[in-house]
Structure formats: C-alpha cells, structure tokens
Design an enzyme around this catalytic site. Structure first.
Site, short mmCIF file in Angstrom:
data_model
loop_
_atom_site.label_atom_id
_atom_site.label_comp_id
_atom_site.label_asym_id
_atom_site.label_seq_id
_atom_site.Cartn_x
_atom_site.Cartn_y
_atom_site.Cartn_z
N ASP A 205 70.38 8.00 4.05
CA ASP A 205 71.50 8.95 4.13
C ASP A 205 72.35 8.78 2.89
OD1 ASP A 205 73.99 10.39 5.00
OD2 ASP A 205 72.95 10.43 6.93
N SER B 291 85.74 13.74 11.52
CA SER B 291 85.14 14.82 12.30
C SER B 291 83.74 14.47 12.80
CB SER B 291 85.07 16.10 11.46
OG SER B 291 84.26 15.90 10.31
N LYS C 71 77.16 6.06 5.48
CA LYS C 71 76.56 6.10 6.82
C LYS C 71 75.34 5.19 6.93
CE LYS C 71 78.07 10.72 8.17
NZ LYS C 71 77.64 12.08 8.58
N ASP D 115 70.17 17.95 7.92
CA ASP D 115 70.85 19.19 8.24
C ASP D 115 70.57 20.33 7.28
OD1 ASP D 115 72.14 18.25 6.04
OD2 ASP D 115 74.15 18.18 6.93
N CYS E 281 54.42 24.84 8.16
CA CYS E 281 53.69 25.88 8.90
C CYS E 281 54.63 26.62 9.86
CB CYS E 281 52.55 25.26 9.71
SG CYS E 281 51.19 24.58 8.77
N CYS F 65 77.54 22.80 10.64
CA CYS F 65 78.31 22.42 11.82
C CYS F 65 79.80 22.69 11.59
CB CYS F 65 78.10 20.94 12.13
SG CYS F 65 76.44 20.53 12.70
N CYS G 59 49.24 27.51 4.24
CA CYS G 59 50.43 26.67 4.04
C CYS G 59 50.23 25.79 2.80
CB CYS G 59 50.67 25.79 5.26
SG CYS G 59 52.01 24.61 5.07
#
Length: 256
Positions: free
Chosen positions: A60, A67, A84, A129, A175, A189, A250
């Site tokens: 990360d 928040s 994090k 995300d 795919c 978010c 793909c």
C-alpha cells in the site's frame, strides 16, 4: 507440522472435517500478497492472520486518515498519518508474532506489478480501489502463475471472485472487465460514499475465497470456484453468482 501451541490456537479449525489438520498446515505454509490495506484489505487481513496464513506481504502507498476509521478496522486514531502498510504489519505482529509479515510501501503499477507478485506466492488478494492497479495485478498474476482473489466495493454493492488466468481454461480479471482504465473522474468512496459494514462483509468473504484456494488439494473446503463472480447487494440484501468465461482475445491471458 504444527507445534502444540499452534494446535491449541487453531483447534476450532482443526476439528472441522472440511478443513482439518492438513488444511491448517496448508494455511501455515501459505504466502499471501495483499494489495491494498484499506477498506477491503483491513478485514481480509484480520481473517487471513486469524486463519494462520504463515507469510503475508502487504502492499500500500497510502497513509491513514481519520475518514478511513469508519471502515478500516485494523487502524485507530493513533495511526492517523502513518503509512498503512507499516501500520498493518504492526497490527499483524501484535496479533500473532508467529506470522511472517513484510510491508511494501508503494503503488502497484504496470511497471512494478511483476516485481511485487513473486512466482513463489500462493495467492494474491487484491482489494485496491482503481482499475489500473487491478489490471496490472491481474496481468502480473497470470505471468507469475499465481491465483488471484479480487474484491471490490461501491456504495452498497460488492463483488468477490477467484481467478486463475494462468490456467488454459480459466478466465482472468481482464476477461471480466476488458481493457478498462483508471480515469481521473472514476468513482471514489470520498465522492459516492460506502457503507462500512458492507466493506467488512466483502473483505471477510474475500478472505474466505482466498482460504478456499489455499487449502485446495488438502481439504474438502478447497473448491476455488474459479471465475465465479459473487455479487452483493447490501440494500436488498441479496447475493447472486455469475460465471466469467475466458475471453479468447484477452491480452492478459489469451496466451496462457
């Protein structure tokens, strides 16, 4: 083999005929790479560590914000401002010192994904995300021959699936979504909101999906359910499952 203190710690697992001692040993020998220690990664990490996954690599590049605390349950007010990955690794060390944990601070882009997804890993759990990272991770998993558990949430919806695009008859994450990209105006978010409890459900379900992969061949629980996308609707509430077919064109796995 498991030491006496580990046998006691995982006694409730071992008495399950569908998991048993063989499944618990498989968990202890597993190496899971967790991409994203946020909303999904936080509860997923808690249950992977609680299950006794022996080696965890946490990736990360973000820092804890106030928040985040509404849904990222491994962090507290004292962690605000910390990286994090490092705070999550500290949580694992406190929770179970017997586990091996490494924190890698940085974003997984297309130029770094292959280096951060080692061929020796048992599984990658992606709870990031954005599409760009998810696709980079998926491509790296295919190249390294490593299974992928992919999980995502948005507002009241969630999705979890196991992919094995390195296998000739199985789909990869690309795919499913195609050649998507992470635009500057993509949903977030912060802009759209997300229900903390639903994130917890999706993260825990992702941990369960990962456990299925890890114990495959060692326990009856080990049905990886490749390419089955589980869709959560937190408002209804409901759960439905669809099958993702391998895309012969793909560019992520067509040659696999």
């Amino acid at each position: 083999m498991l030491s006496p203190d580990r046998l006691d710690r995982f006694a409730r697992h071992i008495v399950l005929p569908e998991l048993g001692g063989a499944g618990q040993v498989a968990l202890a020998r597993a190496h899971v790479v967790l991409v994203g220690c946020g909303g999904i990664g936080s509860p997923a990490l808690q249950y992977l560590a609680a299950a006794g996954v022996g080696q965890l690599t946490l990736i990360d590049d973000d820092r804890v914000e106030e928040s985040n605390l509404q849904r990222q349950t491994i962090f507290s007010t004292a962690d605000i401002g910390r990286l994090k990955a490092e705070a999550a690794a500290d949580w694992v060390a406190r929770f179970d010192p017997a586990l091996e944990v490494d924190a890698l601070v940085g974003r997984v882009g297309s130029d770094l994904a292959a280096a951060r997804v080692p061929q020796g890993a048992t599984l990658v759990l992606d709870g990031c995300d954005n599409f760009a990272t998810r696709l980079a991770v998926s491509d790296a998993c295919v190249a390294a021959g490593v299974p992928l558990t992919s999980a995502a949430v948005g507002r009241f919806q969630g999705q979890v699936a196991n992919f094995a695009g390195h296998l000739p008859d199985q789909a990869c994450y690309r795919c499913f979504v195609g050649d998507a990209f992470d635009a500057e105006d993509c949903d977030t978010c912060a802009a759209d909101g997300v229900l903390g409890a639903l994130v917890g459900m999706v993260g825990a379900f992702a941990a369960m999906a990962a456990i299925r992969v890890i114990v495959a061949g060692h326990a009856a629980l080990g049905d990886p359910q490749w390419g089955r996308l589980h869709l959560f609707d937190g408002l209804a509430p409901s759960l439905r499952t669809i099958r993702i077919a391998k895309d012969a064109a793909c560019r992520g796995c067509s040659a696999a």
